[in-house]
Motif scaffolding. Structure first.
Motif, mmCIF file in Angstrom:
data_model
loop_
_atom_site.group_PDB
_atom_site.id
_atom_site.type_symbol
_atom_site.label_atom_id
_atom_site.label_comp_id
_atom_site.label_asym_id
_atom_site.label_seq_id
_atom_site.Cartn_x
_atom_site.Cartn_y
_atom_site.Cartn_z
ATOM 1 N N ASN A 15 -4.153 18.360 -0.595
ATOM 2 C CA ASN A 15 -4.404 17.317 0.391
ATOM 3 C C ASN A 15 -5.458 16.330 -0.106
ATOM 4 O O ASN A 15 -6.180 16.601 -1.056
ATOM 5 C CB ASN A 15 -4.810 17.927 1.734
ATOM 6 C CG ASN A 15 -6.172 18.573 1.693
ATOM 7 O OD1 ASN A 15 -7.189 17.891 1.656
ATOM 8 N ND2 ASN A 15 -6.214 19.904 1.697
ATOM 9 N N ALA A 57 -2.356 19.142 11.497
ATOM 10 C CA ALA A 57 -1.873 18.155 10.520
ATOM 11 C C ALA A 57 -1.520 16.844 11.217
ATOM 12 O O ALA A 57 -1.877 15.758 10.740
ATOM 13 C CB ALA A 57 -0.670 18.705 9.759
ATOM 14 N N PHE A 72 -1.129 15.326 3.134
ATOM 15 C CA PHE A 72 -0.790 16.647 2.598
ATOM 16 C C PHE A 72 0.374 16.539 1.629
ATOM 17 O O PHE A 72 1.405 15.962 1.954
ATOM 18 C CB PHE A 72 -0.462 17.614 3.723
ATOM 19 C CG PHE A 72 -1.623 17.832 4.651
ATOM 20 C CD1 PHE A 72 -2.633 18.746 4.333
ATOM 21 C CD2 PHE A 72 -1.751 17.085 5.806
ATOM 22 C CE1 PHE A 72 -3.720 18.917 5.163
ATOM 23 C CE2 PHE A 72 -2.839 17.257 6.647
ATOM 24 C CZ PHE A 72 -3.829 18.178 6.326
#
Length: 79
Positions: A15, A57, A72
């Motif tokens: 990430n 996320a 990501f």
């Protein structure tokens, strides 16, 4: 039968969280408070020791005004 899309232990999710956070001058503590997680969770995400839930996320992507894929990066191990 295992799905071709399943994530194996050898697969890697990297990430850009630390890079994005520092570019914007945000401390881990500030981001953690906004995301309603601990500072340790942010540190673990940045160091690749922890993969976020899908909800986290999405929250991070919304916060940085980016897509999940821009933060990501999924990489299959080519063994």
């Amino acid at each position: 039968m295992e799905s071709e899309l399943s994530v194996r232990k050898e697969d890697i999710v990297k990430n850009r969280l630390e890079e994005l956070r520092k570019e914007r001058g945000i401390k881990q503590e500030e981001l953690a408070a906004t995301m309603e997680v601990s500072r340790q969770t942010i540190g673990s995400l940045e160091n690749g020791r922890y993969n976020p839930s899908i909800i986290l996320a999405f929250k991070l992507a919304h916060y940085f005004n980016l897509s999940i894929e821009e933060i990501f990066i999924y990489q299959e191990d080519e063994q």
